[in-house]
Design a protein around this motif. Structure first.
Motif, mmCIF file in Angstrom:
data_model
loop_
_atom_site.group_PDB
_atom_site.id
_atom_site.type_symbol
_atom_site.label_atom_id
_atom_site.label_comp_id
_atom_site.label_asym_id
_atom_site.label_seq_id
_atom_site.Cartn_x
_atom_site.Cartn_y
_atom_site.Cartn_z
ATOM 1 N N THR A 1 13.508 6.623 12.964
ATOM 2 C CA THR A 1 12.252 6.377 12.609
ATOM 3 C C THR A 1 10.835 7.563 12.302
ATOM 4 O O THR A 1 11.242 8.122 13.051
ATOM 5 N N GLY A 2 10.112 7.029 11.132
ATOM 6 C CA GLY A 2 9.283 8.729 11.059
ATOM 7 C C GLY A 2 9.848 9.861 11.313
ATOM 8 O O GLY A 2 9.007 10.808 11.509
ATOM 9 N N ILE A 3 10.505 9.927 10.644
ATOM 10 C CA ILE A 3 11.392 11.485 10.221
ATOM 11 C C ILE A 3 10.817 12.303 8.747
ATOM 12 O O ILE A 3 10.531 13.597 9.155
ATOM 13 N N MET A 4 9.184 11.271 8.076
ATOM 14 C CA MET A 4 8.397 11.985 6.938
ATOM 15 C C MET A 4 7.245 12.070 7.586
ATOM 16 O O MET A 4 6.692 12.210 7.092
ATOM 17 N N LYS A 5 6.507 11.988 8.974
ATOM 18 C CA LYS A 5 5.932 11.791 9.468
ATOM 19 C C LYS A 5 4.418 13.255 8.919
ATOM 20 O O LYS A 5 4.926 13.649 9.667
ATOM 21 N N GLY A 6 3.516 13.216 8.706
ATOM 22 C CA GLY A 6 2.706 13.904 8.566
ATOM 23 C C GLY A 6 2.842 14.801 6.835
ATOM 24 O O GLY A 6 2.688 15.733 6.944
ATOM 25 N N LYS A 7 3.985 14.398 6.426
ATOM 26 C CA LYS A 7 4.534 15.101 5.346
ATOM 27 C C LYS A 7 3.450 14.603 4.446
ATOM 28 O O LYS A 7 3.430 12.740 3.921
ATOM 29 N N LYS B 1 -1.121 -0.092 -13.977
ATOM 30 C CA LYS B 1 -1.184 -1.143 -13.494
ATOM 31 C C LYS B 1 0.339 -2.206 -13.148
ATOM 32 O O LYS B 1 0.132 -2.964 -12.399
ATOM 33 N N ARG B 2 1.445 -1.393 -13.650
ATOM 34 C CA ARG B 2 2.737 -1.929 -12.885
ATOM 35 C C ARG B 2 2.623 -0.846 -11.523
ATOM 36 O O ARG B 2 3.028 -1.663 -10.065
ATOM 37 N N VAL B 3 2.586 0.134 -11.843
ATOM 38 C CA VAL B 3 2.338 0.957 -10.881
ATOM 39 C C VAL B 3 1.512 0.696 -9.404
ATOM 40 O O VAL B 3 1.784 0.917 -7.862
ATOM 41 N N LYS B 4 -0.151 -0.161 -9.863
ATOM 42 C CA LYS B 4 -0.800 0.478 -8.876
ATOM 43 C C LYS B 4 -0.517 -0.582 -7.699
ATOM 44 O O LYS B 4 -0.440 -0.412 -6.181
ATOM 45 N N PRO B 5 0.359 -2.347 -7.861
ATOM 46 C CA PRO B 5 0.134 -2.399 -6.445
ATOM 47 C C PRO B 5 1.423 -1.893 -6.192
ATOM 48 O O PRO B 5 1.690 -2.493 -5.076
ATOM 49 N N LEU B 6 2.883 -1.862 -6.306
ATOM 50 C CA LEU B 6 3.832 -1.370 -5.813
ATOM 51 C C LEU B 6 3.107 -0.129 -5.247
ATOM 52 O O LEU B 6 3.697 0.360 -4.105
ATOM 53 N N ALA B 7 2.528 0.572 -5.226
ATOM 54 C CA ALA B 7 2.030 2.417 -5.294
ATOM 55 C C ALA B 7 1.138 1.394 -3.131
ATOM 56 O O ALA B 7 1.559 1.753 -2.430
ATOM 57 N N ALA B 8 0.168 0.158 -3.796
ATOM 58 C CA ALA B 8 -0.545 -0.745 -2.829
ATOM 59 C C ALA B 8 0.761 -0.898 -1.446
ATOM 60 O O ALA B 8 0.168 -1.031 -0.330
ATOM 61 N N GLU B 9 1.626 -1.518 -1.978
ATOM 62 C CA GLU B 9 2.836 -2.335 -1.380
ATOM 63 C C GLU B 9 2.971 -0.870 -0.084
ATOM 64 O O GLU B 9 3.409 -1.425 1.257
ATOM 65 N N LEU B 10 2.767 -0.041 -0.077
ATOM 66 C CA LEU B 10 3.553 1.141 0.627
ATOM 67 C C LEU B 10 2.702 2.162 1.101
ATOM 68 O O LEU B 10 2.518 3.298 1.718
ATOM 69 N N GLY B 11 1.309 0.948 1.019
ATOM 70 C CA GLY B 11 -0.033 1.711 1.716
ATOM 71 C C GLY B 11 -0.656 2.975 1.355
ATOM 72 O O GLY B 11 -1.880 4.241 1.237
ATOM 73 N N ALA C 1 8.849 5.941 1.843
ATOM 74 C CA ALA C 1 7.249 6.077 3.340
ATOM 75 C C ALA C 1 7.936 4.645 4.400
ATOM 76 O O ALA C 1 6.982 4.935 5.285
ATOM 77 N N GLY C 2 9.255 4.448 3.955
ATOM 78 C CA GLY C 2 9.656 3.845 5.549
ATOM 79 C C GLY C 2 9.453 4.825 6.691
ATOM 80 O O GLY C 2 9.839 4.354 7.880
#
Ligand code: NAD
Length: 264
Positions: free
Chosen positions: A2-8, A47-57, A30-31
């Motif tokens: 887990t977290g191998i992309m932390k800080g990237k 409009k479609r990408v905005k909620p998807l991005a939000a899903e990943l913070g 993001a996972g």
């Protein structure tokens, strides 16, 4: 693991909806803790990408049409201002007039050849050059290609020629940027049902042929591509650059249809 992309921190270009390959890649990154910025092509897709991005913070969304180089410059300027650096970039952008994704390649028009090349091939080089400026501490770049670059696939036509150029660009960019610690790779994905994929005539037949004839006897998913992208964009692949990595259930190694297909 887990977290191998932390800080990237990375830029994802090419999410149109939740079927996009870039979306599968975004979820995998993001996972593992990556922080993401997204571009979108036009307000309707925004409009479609905005909620998807939000899903990943993520609330970091930027408009970009690669035919307008000013919009690419603006994306890079915004990233520089907000993050100051970039660790990775994903280029999952392709376009050709669907009227020319059928029939003979030989009938491709000059206008569509040029447009297809600029959007599907040269944009990666233009983005890479700008992104590299934000990768002083090294980084990774990834683009998406398809096996129609090296073998003739019905209806893929000018896209196959553009993907061949894109794959050569991956090798040249890897050569250019390797000394700066920047790795450049591509994933050659098997056919997947997406907006862009639907532009190719008889896409359904391609999917069915792949499913029946690949060694794994299936098509691939955006999550299959996502986990391979995670490998190529993370330190797990620290010694890999200039590669065209197939994520196609093994279809590219086959030389003839399976015996089941032939004898059915
Ligand atoms: P998609 O339709 O979800 O994504 C294509 C993206 O390209 C969209 O987000 C679209 O907005 C963007 N785009 C097109 N023209 C643009 C422009 N002028 N400026 C900025 N963005 C632009 O489809 P996808 O299948 O996820 O495609 C992503 C990449 O994967 C493409 O390069 C495609 O060729 C490649 N690919 C797809 C498949 C497949 O079967 N779907 C297989 C192998 C490779």
């Amino acid at each position: 693991m887990t977290g191998i992309m932390k800080g990237k921190r990375g830029l994802i270009m090419g999410v149109a909806n939740n079927h996009s390959i870039a979306w599968g890649i975004s979820k995998a990154l993001a996972g593992q803790g990556a922080e993401l910025a997204f571009t979108y092509q036009g307000e309707a897709l925004g409009k479609r990408v905005k909620p998807l991005a939000a899903e990943l913070g993520s609330d970091f969304l930027l408009p970009c049409d690669v035919e307008d180089i000013g919009s690419v410059d603006a994306v890079i300027a915004s990233i520089k201002e907000r993050w100051g650096k970039l660790d990775f970039v994903v280029h999952a952008i392709g376009f050709s007039d669907k009227n020319e994704l059928k029939g003979l390649y030989a009938d491709t028009s000059r206008e569509n050849f040029t447009r297809t090349m600029v959007i599907s091939c040269f944009s990666f080089t233009e983005i890479a050059r700008r992104a590299a400026e934000l990768m002083e501490a090294g980084g990774t770049m990834l683009t998406l290609t398809y096996g129609g670059s090296v073998r003739v696939m019905p209806n893929y036509n000018v896209m196959g020629v553009a993907k061949a150029g894109l794959e050569a660009s991956v090798r040249y960019l890897a050569g250019d940027y390797g000394p700066r610690g920047i790795r450049v790779n591509a994933i050659s994905a098997g056919p997947i049902r997406t907006l862009a994929g639907a532009g190719i005539s008889d896409a359904r037949a391609m999917l069915s042929w792949q499913q029946k004839n690949s060694p794994l006897r299936r098509t691939v998913t955006i999550d299959d591509v996502g986990s391979s992208a995670l490998y190529l964009l993370s330190d797990l692949s620290s010694g890999v650059t200039g590669e065209i990595h197939y994520v196609d259930a093994g279809f590219n190694i086959t030389s003839m249809p399976t015996l089941e297909t032939l004898t059915r």
